[in-house]
Design a protein around this motif. Sequence first.
Motif, PDB file in Angstrom:
ATOM      1  N   LEU A   1       0.832  -1.240   0.097  1.00 58.74           N
ATOM      2  CA  LEU A   1       0.080   0.231   0.065  1.00 58.74           C
ATOM      3  C   LEU A   1       0.841   1.292  -0.012  1.00 58.74           C
ATOM      4  CD1 LEU A   1      -2.762   1.515   0.507  1.00 58.74           C
ATOM      5  CD2 LEU A   1      -2.440   1.296   2.707  1.00 58.74           C
ATOM      6  N   VAL A   2       0.576   2.461  -0.848  1.00 63.44           N
ATOM      7  CA  VAL A   2       0.987   3.570  -0.785  1.00 63.44           C
ATOM      8  C   VAL A   2       0.095   4.677  -0.335  1.00 63.44           C
ATOM      9  CG1 VAL A   2       2.012   5.297  -2.303  1.00 63.44           C
ATOM     10  CG2 VAL A   2       2.863   2.992  -2.364  1.00 63.44           C
ATOM     11  N   ILE A   3       0.215   5.670   0.369  1.00 66.67           N
ATOM     12  CA  ILE A   3      -0.593   6.502   0.952  1.00 66.67           C
ATOM     13  C   ILE A   3      -0.120   7.812   0.459  1.00 66.67           C
ATOM     14  CG2 ILE A   3      -1.952   7.921   2.460  1.00 66.67           C
ATOM     15  CD1 ILE A   3      -2.462   5.401   3.896  1.00 66.67           C
TER      16      ILE A   3
ATOM     17  N   MET B   1       0.102  -6.221   4.982  1.00 68.03           N
ATOM     18  CA  MET B   1       1.259  -5.689   3.766  1.00 68.03           C
ATOM     19  C   MET B   1       2.071  -4.781   4.217  1.00 68.03           C
ATOM     20  SD  MET B   1      -1.915  -4.052   1.244  1.00 68.03           S
ATOM     21  CE  MET B   1      -3.051  -5.253   1.884  1.00 68.03           C
ATOM     22  N   PRO B   2       3.093  -4.546   3.230  1.00 74.31           N
ATOM     23  CA  PRO B   2       3.994  -3.452   3.449  1.00 74.31           C
ATOM     24  C   PRO B   2       3.366  -2.181   3.346  1.00 74.31           C
ATOM     25  CG  PRO B   2       5.237  -4.997   2.479  1.00 74.31           C
ATOM     26  CD  PRO B   2       3.757  -5.404   2.506  1.00 74.31           C
ATOM     27  N   THR B   3       3.732  -1.112   3.972  1.00 79.48           N
ATOM     28  CA  THR B   3       3.205   0.382   3.745  1.00 79.48           C
ATOM     29  C   THR B   3       4.285   1.341   3.114  1.00 79.48           C
ATOM     30  OG1 THR B   3       3.312   0.822   5.914  1.00 79.48           O
ATOM     31  CG2 THR B   3       1.099  -0.238   5.034  1.00 79.48           C
ATOM     32  N   VAL B   4       3.828   2.241   2.536  1.00 79.50           N
ATOM     33  CA  VAL B   4       4.897   3.334   2.106  1.00 79.50           C
ATOM     34  C   VAL B   4       4.204   4.562   1.980  1.00 79.50           C
ATOM     35  CG1 VAL B   4       6.401   4.077   0.199  1.00 79.50           C
ATOM     36  CG2 VAL B   4       6.193   1.871   0.751  1.00 79.50           C
ATOM     37  N   ALA B   5       4.737   5.486   2.664  1.00 82.52           N
ATOM     38  CA  ALA B   5       4.093   6.968   2.654  1.00 82.52           C
ATOM     39  C   ALA B   5       4.750   7.695   1.445  1.00 82.52           C
ATOM     40  CB  ALA B   5       4.391   7.643   3.815  1.00 82.52           C
TER      41      ALA B   5
ATOM     42  N   ALA C   1       8.126   6.052  -4.756  1.00 81.99           N
ATOM     43  CA  ALA C   1       7.285   5.146  -3.671  1.00 81.99           C
ATOM     44  C   ALA C   1       6.696   3.868  -4.367  1.00 81.99           C
ATOM     45  CB  ALA C   1       6.257   6.200  -3.362  1.00 81.99           C
ATOM     46  N   VAL C   2       6.194   3.701  -5.452  1.00 83.11           N
ATOM     47  CA  VAL C   2       5.403   2.919  -6.132  1.00 83.11           C
ATOM     48  C   VAL C   2       6.471   1.701  -6.272  1.00 83.11           C
ATOM     49  CG1 VAL C   2       4.416   2.041  -8.202  1.00 83.11           C
ATOM     50  CG2 VAL C   2       3.341   4.087  -6.918  1.00 83.11           C
ATOM     51  N   GLN C   3       7.917   2.178  -6.880  1.00 87.86           N
ATOM     52  CA  GLN C   3       8.954   1.244  -7.092  1.00 87.86           C
ATOM     53  C   GLN C   3       9.188   0.416  -5.649  1.00 87.86           C
ATOM     54  OE1 GLN C   3      11.687   3.689  -8.779  1.00 87.86           O
ATOM     55  NE2 GLN C   3      11.061   3.112 -11.173  1.00 87.86           N
ATOM     56  N   ALA C   4       9.249   1.160  -4.452  1.00 90.84           N
ATOM     57  CA  ALA C   4       9.576   0.585  -3.201  1.00 90.84           C
ATOM     58  C   ALA C   4       8.512  -0.314  -2.926  1.00 90.84           C
ATOM     59  CB  ALA C   4       9.688   1.752  -2.237  1.00 90.84           C
TER      60      ALA C   4
END
Length: 251
Positions: free
Chosen positions: A63-65, A108-112, A206-209
Amino acid sequence: MCETHPSPNPQMDTASLCTVEKRGRVHIITLTGGGEHRLGPALLSAIRSAVAAVQATPGAGALVIAAEGKYFSNGFDQAWARVAPRHLHASMEEAFRGLVADLLALPMPTVAAVTGHAAAAGCVLALAHDTVVMRASRGFLYMSEVDAGLKIVDFFAELLRQKVPDAVTRRDLLLRGDKMTAVEAVRRGIVDAAVDGGVDDVMTAAVQAAEALAAKGWKGEVVAEIRKSMWPALWPKVKDHGADSPARARL
């Protein structure tokens, strides 16, 4: 309050509070519009509904926020608090406590993707993610409570104690009200990457991470349990407000 778009480049309705987009195994929740994305009850409810929708989607891997405009989030909605009946004030804090619980328990992993300013509760929201990617040329992390004359919420303090282990950095954030740029935040170990360029460049990073993390194929339940065990003093302060808590399930 959130719209779901399956395509990589959806036409977003800026009248809505947030949108949900799917790119492969990565889901992106975007706070829409050019405002400050103040975390009042309506926006918090929208984000939590979006997080729940992502969790319920088969094959969701990360997930990316993110947020549109100048701000990632400028904290709690003080304008709402000034006009809302006093007995409702606690609902804003409780909803945000619940959102932090939802993110900690998310399988799931999360990325800001911090493309703009992240202040007070907005700063806490960014740091509640596993990974933080921040725009180098614009925006800062800022805990404004000392400048605003407000006491800090208990779980804010605990989250910052866990996510910002260096005591000098915590002092500078909380007792000096320093506004930290991405480069400074990376140097101090708060942010994972400071990305040159504009909003699109930050989103790409962020999406790549997130894609790299999703590709690991980890078991989501294991990710969630490890995350909660990593923050043993934070999780008890928020867990009873999360979407999966027994108390909420009985409501």
